[in-house]
Design a protein around this motif. Structure first.
Motif, PDB file in Angstrom:
ATOM      1  N   GLU A 115      45.199  33.685  -2.919  1.00 29.76           N
ATOM      2  CA  GLU A 115      45.121  33.519  -1.473  1.00 29.76           C
ATOM      3  C   GLU A 115      43.683  33.659  -0.988  1.00 29.76           C
ATOM      4  O   GLU A 115      42.982  34.599  -1.352  1.00 29.76           O
ATOM      5  CB  GLU A 115      46.008  34.555  -0.799  1.00 29.76           C
ATOM      6  N   ASN A 116      43.227  32.706  -0.187  1.00 31.75           N
ATOM      7  CA  ASN A 116      41.876  32.772   0.353  1.00 31.75           C
ATOM      8  C   ASN A 116      41.752  34.002   1.245  1.00 31.75           C
ATOM      9  O   ASN A 116      42.592  34.230   2.111  1.00 31.75           O
ATOM     10  CB  ASN A 116      41.579  31.502   1.159  1.00 31.75           C
ATOM     11  N   PRO A 117      40.709  34.814   1.062  1.00 33.05           N
ATOM     12  CA  PRO A 117      40.565  36.050   1.853  1.00 33.05           C
ATOM     13  C   PRO A 117      40.397  35.791   3.348  1.00 33.05           C
ATOM     14  O   PRO A 117      40.559  36.704   4.153  1.00 33.05           O
ATOM     15  CB  PRO A 117      39.318  36.705   1.263  1.00 33.05           C
ATOM     16  N   ASN A 118      40.061  34.559   3.724  1.00 32.20           N
ATOM     17  CA  ASN A 118      39.878  34.248   5.145  1.00 32.20           C
ATOM     18  C   ASN A 118      41.185  33.914   5.851  1.00 32.20           C
ATOM     19  O   ASN A 118      41.207  33.797   7.077  1.00 32.20           O
ATOM     20  CB  ASN A 118      38.927  33.054   5.299  1.00 32.20           C
ATOM     21  N   LEU A 119      42.247  33.763   5.088  1.00 32.93           N
ATOM     22  CA  LEU A 119      43.506  33.320   5.672  1.00 32.93           C
ATOM     23  C   LEU A 119      43.980  34.265   6.775  1.00 32.93           C
ATOM     24  O   LEU A 119      44.293  33.844   7.891  1.00 32.93           O
ATOM     25  CB  LEU A 119      44.569  33.200   4.574  1.00 32.93           C
ATOM     26  N   HIS A 120      44.004  35.551   6.488  1.00 32.23           N
ATOM     27  CA  HIS A 120      44.513  36.509   7.466  1.00 32.23           C
ATOM     28  C   HIS A 120      43.546  36.687   8.632  1.00 32.23           C
ATOM     29  O   HIS A 120      43.973  36.946   9.768  1.00 32.23           O
ATOM     30  CB  HIS A 120      44.803  37.845   6.788  1.00 32.23           C
ATOM     31  N   ALA A 121      42.247  36.525   8.383  1.00 33.92           N
ATOM     32  CA  ALA A 121      41.269  36.635   9.470  1.00 33.92           C
ATOM     33  C   ALA A 121      41.454  35.493  10.471  1.00 33.92           C
ATOM     34  O   ALA A 121      41.425  35.696  11.684  1.00 33.92           O
ATOM     35  CB  ALA A 121      39.855  36.624   8.904  1.00 33.92           C
ATOM     36  N   ILE A 122      41.668  34.285   9.954  1.00 32.44           N
ATOM     37  CA  ILE A 122      41.894  33.142  10.844  1.00 32.44           C
ATOM     38  C   ILE A 122      43.222  33.290  11.559  1.00 32.44           C
ATOM     39  O   ILE A 122      43.341  32.982  12.758  1.00 32.44           O
ATOM     40  CB  ILE A 122      41.835  31.830  10.041  1.00 32.44           C
ATOM     41  N   LEU A 123      44.220  33.780  10.851  1.00 36.37           N
ATOM     42  CA  LEU A 123      45.527  33.978  11.461  1.00 36.37           C
ATOM     43  C   LEU A 123      45.443  34.977  12.612  1.00 36.37           C
ATOM     44  O   LEU A 123      46.028  34.761  13.686  1.00 36.37           O
ATOM     45  CB  LEU A 123      46.529  34.469  10.414  1.00 36.37           C
ATOM     46  N   GLU A 124      44.694  36.050  12.433  1.00 36.18           N
ATOM     47  CA  GLU A 124      44.518  37.041  13.495  1.00 36.18           C
ATOM     48  C   GLU A 124      43.765  36.428  14.677  1.00 36.18           C
ATOM     49  O   GLU A 124      44.083  36.702  15.840  1.00 36.18           O
ATOM     50  CB  GLU A 124      43.745  38.251  12.962  1.00 36.18           C
ATOM     51  N   ALA A 125      42.773  35.578  14.391  1.00 39.69           N
ATOM     52  CA  ALA A 125      42.011  34.952  15.463  1.00 39.69           C
ATOM     53  C   ALA A 125      42.866  33.986  16.283  1.00 39.69           C
ATOM     54  O   ALA A 125      42.676  33.846  17.488  1.00 39.69           O
ATOM     55  CB  ALA A 125      40.809  34.217  14.874  1.00 39.69           C
ATOM     56  N   LEU A 126      43.804  33.324  15.633  1.00 40.14           N
ATOM     57  CA  LEU A 126      44.624  32.329  16.327  1.00 40.14           C
ATOM     58  C   LEU A 126      45.882  32.911  16.944  1.00 40.14           C
ATOM     59  O   LEU A 126      46.353  32.414  17.975  1.00 40.14           O
ATOM     60  CB  LEU A 126      45.025  31.213  15.350  1.00 40.14           C
ATOM     61  N   LEU A 135      39.765  37.651  20.219  1.00 39.38           N
ATOM     62  CA  LEU A 135      38.336  37.505  20.451  1.00 39.38           C
ATOM     63  C   LEU A 135      37.525  38.282  19.416  1.00 39.38           C
ATOM     64  O   LEU A 135      36.504  37.796  18.913  1.00 39.38           O
ATOM     65  CB  LEU A 135      37.982  37.981  21.862  1.00 39.38           C
ATOM     66  N   ALA A 136      37.966  39.496  19.098  1.00 42.58           N
ATOM     67  CA  ALA A 136      37.255  40.316  18.113  1.00 42.58           C
ATOM     68  C   ALA A 136      37.287  39.657  16.736  1.00 42.58           C
ATOM     69  O   ALA A 136      36.302  39.707  15.985  1.00 42.58           O
ATOM     70  CB  ALA A 136      37.867  41.713  18.056  1.00 42.58           C
ATOM     71  N   ALA A 137      38.420  39.037  16.407  1.00 43.33           N
ATOM     72  CA  ALA A 137      38.531  38.370  15.104  1.00 43.33           C
ATOM     73  C   ALA A 137      37.578  37.186  15.019  1.00 43.33           C
ATOM     74  O   ALA A 137      36.910  36.975  13.993  1.00 43.33           O
ATOM     75  CB  ALA A 137      39.974  37.919  14.873  1.00 43.33           C
ATOM     76  N   PHE A 138      37.487  36.399  16.080  1.00 38.75           N
ATOM     77  CA  PHE A 138      36.546  35.273  16.086  1.00 38.75           C
ATOM     78  C   PHE A 138      35.100  35.773  16.005  1.00 38.75           C
ATOM     79  O   PHE A 138      34.264  35.191  15.302  1.00 38.75           O
ATOM     80  CB  PHE A 138      36.734  34.424  17.349  1.00 38.75           C
ATOM     81  N   GLU A 139      34.790  36.856  16.718  1.00 36.71           N
ATOM     82  CA  GLU A 139      33.427  37.390  16.698  1.00 36.71           C
ATOM     83  C   GLU A 139      33.060  37.894  15.303  1.00 36.71           C
ATOM     84  O   GLU A 139      31.919  37.705  14.848  1.00 36.71           O
ATOM     85  CB  GLU A 139      33.302  38.515  17.720  1.00 36.71           C
ATOM     86  N   ALA A 140      34.000  38.517  14.621  1.00 30.46           N
ATOM     87  CA  ALA A 140      33.727  39.003  13.263  1.00 30.46           C
ATOM     88  C   ALA A 140      33.457  37.840  12.315  1.00 30.46           C
ATOM     89  O   ALA A 140      32.547  37.905  11.469  1.00 30.46           O
ATOM     90  CB  ALA A 140      34.916  39.837  12.769  1.00 30.46           C
ATOM     91  N   LEU A 141      34.227  36.768  12.457  1.00 28.23           N
ATOM     92  CA  LEU A 141      34.000  35.588  11.625  1.00 28.23           C
ATOM     93  C   LEU A 141      32.632  34.969  11.918  1.00 28.23           C
ATOM     94  O   LEU A 141      31.905  34.565  10.996  1.00 28.23           O
ATOM     95  CB  LEU A 141      35.103  34.549  11.872  1.00 28.23           C
ATOM     96  N   GLU A 142      32.271  34.912  13.205  1.00 28.58           N
ATOM     97  CA  GLU A 142      30.989  34.329  13.596  1.00 28.58           C
ATOM     98  C   GLU A 142      29.820  35.154  13.051  1.00 28.58           C
ATOM     99  O   GLU A 142      28.815  34.600  12.575  1.00 28.58           O
ATOM    100  CB  GLU A 142      30.907  34.241  15.117  1.00 28.58           C
ATOM    101  N   MET A 143      29.925  36.476  13.098  1.00 28.77           N
ATOM    102  CA  MET A 143      28.851  37.346  12.612  1.00 28.77           C
ATOM    103  C   MET A 143      28.654  37.177  11.112  1.00 28.77           C
ATOM    104  O   MET A 143      27.512  37.134  10.624  1.00 28.77           O
ATOM    105  CB  MET A 143      29.158  38.801  12.957  1.00 28.77           C
ATOM    106  N   GLU A 144      29.735  37.062  10.363  1.00 30.39           N
ATOM    107  CA  GLU A 144      29.602  36.881   8.916  1.00 30.39           C
ATOM    108  C   GLU A 144      28.976  35.523   8.607  1.00 30.39           C
ATOM    109  O   GLU A 144      28.149  35.401   7.702  1.00 30.39           O
ATOM    110  CB  GLU A 144      30.960  37.009   8.230  1.00 30.39           C
ATOM    111  N   ALA A 145      29.376  34.493   9.379  1.00 32.33           N
ATOM    112  CA  ALA A 145      28.806  33.162   9.153  1.00 32.33           C
ATOM    113  C   ALA A 145      27.305  33.163   9.385  1.00 32.33           C
ATOM    114  O   ALA A 145      26.554  32.436   8.716  1.00 32.33           O
ATOM    115  CB  ALA A 145      29.489  32.145  10.068  1.00 32.33           C
ATOM    116  N   ALA A 146      26.826  33.985  10.340  1.00 37.40           N
ATOM    117  CA  ALA A 146      25.394  34.039  10.643  1.00 37.40           C
ATOM    118  C   ALA A 146      24.590  34.643   9.487  1.00 37.40           C
ATOM    119  O   ALA A 146      23.374  34.412   9.379  1.00 37.40           O
ATOM    120  CB  ALA A 146      25.167  34.844  11.916  1.00 37.40           C
TER     121      ALA A 146
END
Length: 396
Positions: A115-126, A135-146
């Motif tokens: 299972e891709n480790p991002n699956l649950h992070a995206i699920l929480e964001a959506l 909002l916090a889930a999207f911000e965490a994803l954005e910070m890691e991408a940076a």
């Protein structure tokens, strides 16, 4: 017309000083050629009030057998500046689809590969329970991408992400200098709560999303029972069935709360707007999913052994309906067969059972009873071509 979009994707990259590759949610630019539709090649099929009459109307155009609705972006602005939306703060139907498509890809690709480790992070964001959590889930994803550092594998994944995103961007056209996005057939959506009914103009997008998703999709088929979710379910009627819709509300002892928006199908529209089969398909999928959850099953694919202690007829009816829905037949051509299978399961599941103390909760029973009552004893197959809606509705 070439328009730049910033789209979400999952890539392999390095984070910080780490030497190993990590799977990261990122964004990448896609220059997509949105087709321009010439004047007269699309047909204005519906006009619907936007909430209060003073707010104006929505227009739905038919083009090559599909419906399109305008988005507030004009071709000049979009071609010069690109699509203005921040992908980390999605607010439009387009970016909802891009994120849902990415989630669907992760769900599909996890089979046999971990299972891709991002699956649950995206699920929480959506689909987080609270807006602040999303909002916090999207911000965490954005910070890691940076913090990511590109490697050759990153570029490979970016290219794959652009290719996948292009499937969703293909839902856009430019007509009359405005971008339009493909949508479902406009229809009335009725939410009944107690003795009040609220009416809105929506589309059959919800039907098509349920049909396209597998029963394992946690967005469209959540993993936990929720009476609040069931209470929020709506009933859908074709635009030209306004009279039948109001009779449906009256039959359940409810009254319309607020002002019911008006919509009309234009007299020059040439499509058959029958949607009884599609509505029954949605109802059957909701029922099947909720009954599976009654057994605390994570998916409708693997019901626990307690089911085997029930009446064998119920076991057979459940899987008979599930296999039929998995085949995704044309809903209007096979709606009579679907009705037979669904009614059989509905009747068996509604009975009190010793092992489960009832498979249908009161909110679900109330929804299903209302949903099926509208069909009565009449056939659910497509009716004769309905009369035209006439001219545009006029503001008072």
């Amino acid at each position: 017309m070439i328009i730049a979009f910033n789209v979400p994707c999952v890539v392999r990259s390095r984070i910080g000083r780490g030497k190993g590759l990590k799977s990261v949610v990122a964004t990448t630019r896609v220059d997509f050629d949105v087709p321009e539709v010439g004047e007269g090649n699309a047909t204005m099929s519906y006009t619907a009030e936007l909430g209060r009459r003073s707010e104006g109307y929505s227009q739905y155009f038919g083009y090559r057998g599909q419906f399109y609705a305008a988005v507030p972006v004009y071709d000049g602005d979009a071609s010069r500046d690109g699509w203005p939306e921040d992908p980390w703060r999605p607010s439009s139907a387009l970016y909802d689809r891009l994120w849902l498509s990415l989630l669907a890809d992760l769900l599909e690709n996890r089979t046999g590969k971990g299972e891709n480790p991002n699956l649950h992070a995206i699920l929480e964001a959506l689909a987080g329970e609270y807006e602040e959590d999303r909002l916090a889930a999207f911000e965490a994803l954005e910070m890691e991408a940076a913090e990511m550092k590109s490697v050759p594998e990153t570029e490979e994944d970016f290219e794959d992400g652009r290719r996948r995103a292009s499937r969703v961007l293909g839902d856009l056209i430019i007509y009359r200098r405005q971008l339009h996005i493909r949508t479902g057939q406009p229809c009335y959506a009725v939410h009944v709560k107690g003795t009040k009914a609220r009416i809105a103009v929506e589309t059959t997008d919800v039907h098509m999303r349920l049909r396209a998703a597998s029963f394992e999709n946690p967005i469209h088929y959540p993993l936990r029972r929720s009476n609040d979710r069931i209470d929020g379910l709506k009933h859908y009627f074709a635009i030209e069935e306004r009279g039948a819709m109001l009779a449906f509300i009256e039959a359940w002892g409810a009254t319309v709360g607020g002002t019911a928006p008006r919509a009309g199908r234009q007299r020059w529209a040439d499509h058959d707007e029958t949607m009884d089969g599609l509505e029954l398909d949605r109802i059957a999928r909701v029922a099947l999913h909720e009954i599976a959850l009654a057994f605390a099953s994570s998916t409708a694919y693997a019901l626990p052994s307690v089911l085997l202690r029930e009446n064998r007829a119920f076991f057979d009816a459940f899987y008979d309906l599930k296999e039929f829905l998995d085949e995704r037949h044309d809903p209007e051509e096979t709606c009579e067969e679907l009705a037979t299978k669904f009614m059989a399961l509905h009747e068996l599941a509604a009975r009190e059972r010793s092992a489960s103390h009832g498979l249908i909760s009161h909110p679900l029973k109330e929804f299903l009873d209302r949903a099926t009552s509208r069909f009565g004893d009449r056939r659910i197959s497509p009716m004769d071509f309905l009369p035209n809606a006439g001219s545009l509705p006029q503001p008072l």
